[in-house]
Motif scaffolding. Sequence first.
Motif, mmCIF file in Angstrom:
data_model
loop_
_atom_site.group_PDB
_atom_site.id
_atom_site.type_symbol
_atom_site.label_atom_id
_atom_site.label_comp_id
_atom_site.label_asym_id
_atom_site.label_seq_id
_atom_site.Cartn_x
_atom_site.Cartn_y
_atom_site.Cartn_z
ATOM 1 N N ILE A 71 0.986 -0.949 0.082
ATOM 2 C CA ILE A 71 -0.173 -0.013 0.004
ATOM 3 C C ILE A 71 0.739 1.277 -0.001
ATOM 4 O O ILE A 71 1.981 1.243 0.604
ATOM 5 N N PRO A 72 0.736 2.457 -0.770
ATOM 6 C CA PRO A 72 -0.641 2.651 -1.402
ATOM 7 C C PRO A 72 -0.629 2.069 -3.120
ATOM 8 O O PRO A 72 -1.447 2.190 -3.708
ATOM 9 N N THR A 73 0.520 1.446 -3.348
ATOM 10 C CA THR A 73 0.480 0.881 -4.698
ATOM 11 C C THR A 73 -0.332 -0.130 -5.091
ATOM 12 O O THR A 73 -0.966 -0.186 -6.254
ATOM 13 N N LEU A 74 -0.252 -0.974 -4.344
ATOM 14 C CA LEU A 74 -1.128 -2.437 -4.350
ATOM 15 C C LEU A 74 -2.041 -2.457 -3.151
ATOM 16 O O LEU A 74 -1.494 -2.379 -1.978
ATOM 17 N N LEU A 75 -3.290 -2.777 -3.171
ATOM 18 C CA LEU A 75 -4.184 -2.904 -2.132
ATOM 19 C C LEU A 75 -4.264 -4.278 -1.986
ATOM 20 O O LEU A 75 -4.289 -5.178 -2.853
ATOM 21 N N GLY A 77 -6.523 -7.500 -2.020
ATOM 22 C CA GLY A 77 -7.642 -7.699 -2.733
ATOM 23 C C GLY A 77 -7.280 -7.537 -4.315
ATOM 24 O O GLY A 77 -8.210 -7.787 -5.275
ATOM 25 N N ASP A 78 -6.228 -6.921 -4.621
ATOM 26 C CA ASP A 78 -5.943 -6.602 -6.234
ATOM 27 C C ASP A 78 -5.394 -8.015 -6.508
ATOM 28 O O ASP A 78 -4.665 -8.814 -6.009
ATOM 29 N N PHE A 79 -6.019 -8.142 -8.122
ATOM 30 C CA PHE A 79 -5.552 -9.241 -8.764
ATOM 31 C C PHE A 79 -4.686 -8.634 -9.657
ATOM 32 O O PHE A 79 -4.844 -7.862 -10.569
ATOM 33 N N PHE A 243 3.000 -6.031 -13.470
ATOM 34 C CA PHE A 243 2.537 -4.681 -14.027
ATOM 35 C C PHE A 243 1.390 -4.225 -14.562
ATOM 36 O O PHE A 243 1.209 -3.238 -15.192
ATOM 37 N N PHE A 244 0.406 -4.998 -13.826
ATOM 38 C CA PHE A 244 -0.971 -4.677 -14.238
ATOM 39 C C PHE A 244 -1.899 -5.164 -13.147
ATOM 40 O O PHE A 244 -1.725 -6.348 -12.641
ATOM 41 N N VAL A 245 -2.882 -4.417 -12.843
ATOM 42 C CA VAL A 245 -3.977 -4.800 -12.025
ATOM 43 C C VAL A 245 -5.435 -5.143 -12.991
ATOM 44 O O VAL A 245 -5.682 -4.256 -13.525
ATOM 45 N N TRP A 246 -5.527 -6.316 -12.910
ATOM 46 C CA TRP A 246 -6.817 -6.730 -14.040
ATOM 47 C C TRP A 246 -8.021 -6.936 -13.208
ATOM 48 O O TRP A 246 -8.978 -7.079 -13.748
ATOM 49 N N PHE A 247 -8.102 -6.903 -11.725
ATOM 50 C CA PHE A 247 -9.336 -7.207 -11.186
ATOM 51 C C PHE A 247 -9.009 -6.729 -9.706
ATOM 52 O O PHE A 247 -7.800 -6.744 -8.996
ATOM 53 N N HIS A 248 -10.156 -6.333 -9.039
ATOM 54 C CA HIS A 248 -10.141 -6.012 -7.494
ATOM 55 C C HIS A 248 -11.358 -6.334 -6.687
ATOM 56 O O HIS A 248 -12.417 -6.182 -7.103
ATOM 57 N N VAL A 249 -11.279 -7.380 -5.698
ATOM 58 C CA VAL A 249 -12.346 -7.622 -4.850
ATOM 59 C C VAL A 249 -11.706 -7.482 -3.359
ATOM 60 O O VAL A 249 -10.906 -8.065 -2.819
ATOM 61 N N LYS A 256 -16.797 -2.907 0.511
ATOM 62 C CA LYS A 256 -16.513 -4.213 -0.106
ATOM 63 C C LYS A 256 -17.026 -4.413 -1.294
ATOM 64 O O LYS A 256 -17.956 -3.560 -1.675
ATOM 65 N N GLY A 257 -16.776 -5.236 -2.065
ATOM 66 C CA GLY A 257 -17.238 -5.711 -3.210
ATOM 67 C C GLY A 257 -15.829 -5.414 -4.280
ATOM 68 O O GLY A 257 -14.832 -5.063 -4.077
ATOM 69 N N ILE A 258 -16.563 -5.429 -5.716
ATOM 70 C CA ILE A 258 -15.500 -5.151 -6.897
ATOM 71 C C ILE A 258 -15.389 -3.724 -6.990
ATOM 72 O O ILE A 258 -15.992 -2.852 -6.920
ATOM 73 N N ARG A 259 -13.992 -3.477 -7.186
ATOM 74 C CA ARG A 259 -13.632 -1.900 -7.362
ATOM 75 C C ARG A 259 -13.048 -1.826 -8.787
ATOM 76 O O ARG A 259 -11.942 -2.147 -9.157
ATOM 77 N N PHE A 260 -13.786 -1.151 -9.742
ATOM 78 C CA PHE A 260 -13.324 -1.180 -11.147
ATOM 79 C C PHE A 260 -12.186 -0.083 -11.343
ATOM 80 O O PHE A 260 -11.659 -0.030 -12.136
ATOM 81 N N ASP A 261 -12.281 0.725 -10.329
ATOM 82 C CA ASP A 261 -11.402 1.896 -10.431
ATOM 83 C C ASP A 261 -9.797 1.446 -9.974
ATOM 84 O O ASP A 261 -8.929 2.142 -10.374
ATOM 85 N N ARG A 262 -9.625 0.186 -9.655
ATOM 86 C CA ARG A 262 -8.535 -0.388 -9.508
ATOM 87 C C ARG A 262 -7.864 -1.165 -10.569
ATOM 88 O O ARG A 262 -6.650 -1.187 -10.671
#
Length: 267
Positions: A71-75, A77-79, A243-249, A256-262
């Motif tokens: 954090i704060p680069t990767l949270l 729940g980041d995939f 190199f890439f965040v492709w999904f976040h839960v 809570k839940g899916i965050r498309f902004d990630r």
Amino acid sequence: MDFALILFLLSVVTGILWFYDVFKARKQRVKGTPDPWWVEYGASFFPVILPIFMLRSFWVEPFRIPSGSMIPTLLVGDFILVNKYAYGVRIPVINKKVIEVGNPQRGDVFVFRYPHDTTQDYIKRVVGVPGDKIEYIDKKLSINGQAVPTSVAGDYVQGLDSLTRLSETIDGTQHYVLNDPAKPQEPGSIPHAFSENCQRSSKGLICVVPPGNYFAMGDNRDNSADSRVWGFVPEENIVGKAFFVWFHVDSILPPKGIRFDRIGGFK
């Protein structure tokens, strides 16, 4: 058991069944006779398993971020996707490099096998490459005698704590790091290889990165167990470049839940 090893074994077993069926068993079966169960549930999986194994072993592999050390680069729940080709072609399972493509550079975010337990994958930022002198004194980072440029970028709320967010630039790579004023300067350590390369004090540490190794730190500087604690990352432990965040839960912190902004790249 290592997932790469499982995929490898499945590829070998189903491949043997597929070749045996194509080049021998199929020719001996009476026309119109249904495929035996070992073909339907074995050899038929080979064309599916092999591409997955090859893709995951030589090009890109997905990972999920389980902790807050980046954090704060990767949270949590980041995939993320990890480029396994960026640092060279390696033989699957034994992870031995056979074709040189590139090496980790300062500022890269990379995935590696934890030196004290290679069944665990860790993700950190490359701070030092072989031969570098790393100084982390009074929570200020210097590389080869040059202070890493930093500037205050506001506060960052983490749970009930308010941390200081800093903008940091390593070899042209700009990213954010967090400092917790309440945490001590020196995080402590455990015995590790080349421990004689580090000098420690209450203010921090000074380390010279040995050949074939890297110095890794989490961006969440005071909440990360990294090279300051457990030592250097051997080259043979490296998995690839994130190199890439492709999904976040997000299942821990609200909302809570899916965050498309990630979804997207990261620094």
